[in-house]
Scaffold this active site. Structure first.
Site, short mmCIF file in Angstrom:
data_model
loop_
_atom_site.label_atom_id
_atom_site.label_comp_id
_atom_site.label_asym_id
_atom_site.label_seq_id
_atom_site.Cartn_x
_atom_site.Cartn_y
_atom_site.Cartn_z
N TYR A 30 -5.12 -11.13 3.97
CA TYR A 30 -6.15 -11.00 2.94
C TYR A 30 -5.92 -9.77 2.09
CZ TYR A 30 -8.48 -7.18 5.44
OH TYR A 30 -8.76 -5.98 6.03
N LYS A 146 -1.69 -6.71 6.54
CA LYS A 146 -3.13 -6.86 6.29
C LYS A 146 -3.58 -8.23 6.78
CE LYS A 146 -6.50 -5.32 2.84
NZ LYS A 146 -7.27 -4.47 3.76
N GLU A 178 -5.13 6.58 11.36
CA GLU A 178 -5.97 6.34 10.17
C GLU A 178 -7.39 6.10 10.64
OE1 GLU A 178 -4.81 2.72 8.10
OE2 GLU A 178 -4.31 1.72 9.97
N LEU A 202 -2.03 0.90 7.78
CA LEU A 202 -1.95 0.06 6.59
C LEU A 202 -1.45 0.92 5.43
CD1 LEU A 202 -2.67 -2.87 5.65
CD2 LEU A 202 -4.52 -1.79 4.41
N1 PMP Z 1 -6.33 1.24 6.55
C1 PMP Z 1 -6.94 0.13 7.00
C2 PMP Z 1 -6.90 -0.17 8.46
C3 PMP Z 1 -7.62 -0.72 6.12
O1 PMP Z 1 -8.23 -1.84 6.57
C4 PMP Z 1 -7.66 -0.39 4.73
C5 PMP Z 1 -8.31 -1.31 3.73
N2 PMP Z 1 -9.69 -1.41 3.85
C6 PMP Z 1 -7.03 0.80 4.31
C7 PMP Z 1 -6.35 1.56 5.24
C8 PMP Z 1 -7.07 1.24 2.88
O2 PMP Z 1 -6.28 0.43 2.06
P1 PMP Z 1 -6.56 0.27 0.52
O3 PMP Z 1 -6.56 1.65 -0.05
O4 PMP Z 1 -5.44 -0.55 0.01
O5 PMP Z 1 -7.90 -0.37 0.38
#
Ligand code: PMP
Length: 283
Positions: A30, A146, A178, A202
């Site tokens: 997603y 993702k 994270e 991610l």
């Molecule tokens: N880490 C994780 C585990 C996430 O699920 C997300 C997205 N919600 C992010 C980092 C941040 O990614 P992005 O800046 O692309 O939204």
């Protein structure tokens, strides 16, 4: 209106096949895209990551980039979003419907679903900051994909909330990775530190934007793993994500981060991020 498998439907008309592999196994991927003032922000980066996630789970997306963008734009139009609206666009693809066996079936058609939801920017929290709790990172070893499999993320967030905090900061054997749904940055001596974009985190689009904005403004960035001790001595902490943007963390495990107030580096990055949003979507 939602877009589901080639049709436009209302949420209450939606039927999920009992053997959709997304439903049975979380076998799908997603993206969440930000819409500011009725316009998509960083669509191309989200699309690139969607195709990468698909490749990594051995899923062939049968749509072109142009077809996916068209679906996204139709979602905005059919839901009457205007230049007054901030929103999110959710797009997911499951591997499709097949008898429930783990083996990846051949010859099935992926199922796509998309919706938009109005959502304001979290400006009050960005001014005040969030509290966080350190939690063991119990997720799998491909956090760079993702995927719809989010049970690990759901549980770590819940553990943090049960400990009285708003967010979880995850660590693997004492190394900070994270947060449950965002990337984490530490600020020390006017430099930024964040976990490298490897298989344990991610590859956040906001993370990359923050890194690019920092470097362009002479702020050193170290994509290096750091431990709990370093985290606890940071001058400032913040998380980054599509919906949270640049969000300060002002306490960890009940102890203040630095002064316990939102610090000057976070404020500077918030300002740079806001300028970036408006330079992209208000053209
Ligand atoms: N880490 C994780 C585990 C996430 O699920 C997300 C997205 N919600 C992010 C980092 C941040 O990614 P992005 O800046 O692309 O939204």
């Amino acid at each position: 209106m939602l877009y589901v498998d080639g049709k436009w439907v209302e949420a209450d008309e939606l039927a999920v096949h009992p053997e959709d592999r997304g439903y049975n196994f979380g076998d799908g991927i997603y993206e969440v895209v930000r819409i500011y003032k009725g316009k998509m922000y960083q669509w191309d980066a989200h699309l690139t990551r969607l195709f990468r996630s698909a490749r990594e789970i051995k899923l062939d997306l049968p749509w072109t980039a142009a077809e996916l963008k068209d679906i996204a734009q139709q979602l905005i139009v059919k839901n009457n979003l205007t230049t007054d609206d901030d929103a999110i666009l959710y797009l997911q693809v499951t591997r499709g419907v097949a008898p429930r066996l783990h083996d990846i079936p051949s010859g099935i058609r992926p199922v796509i679903m998309g919706f938009v939801r109005r959502k304001e920017r979290p400006l009050a929290d960005q001014k005040k900051g969030l509290t966080a709790q350190l939690v063991e990172d119990i997720r799998w070893l491909r956090c760079d994909i993702k995927t719809l499999n989010l049970l690990g993320a759901v549980l770590v967030k819940q553990y943090a909330k049960e400990a009285g905090a708003q967010e979880s900061i995850l660590h693997r054997n004492g190394i900070i990775t994270e947060c449950s749904a965002s990337n984490l940055f530490a600020v020390k001596d006017n430099a930024l530190y964040t976990h490298p974009a490897d298989n344990l985190v991610l590859h956040g689009i906001t993370r990359q934007t923050v890194i690019d904005l920092a470097k362009a403004n002479g702020i050193p960035v170290h994509e290096e793993a750091f431990d709990i001790q370093f985290l606890k001595q940071a001058d400032e902490l913040f998380l980054s994500s599509t919906t949270a943007e640049v969000m300060p963390i002002v306490a960890v495990d009940g102890q203040p981060v630095g002064s316990g107030q939102v610090g000057p580096m976070v404020q500077k990055l918030q300002q740079l991020f806001e300028q970036h949003i408006y330079s992209e979507v208000l053209v």
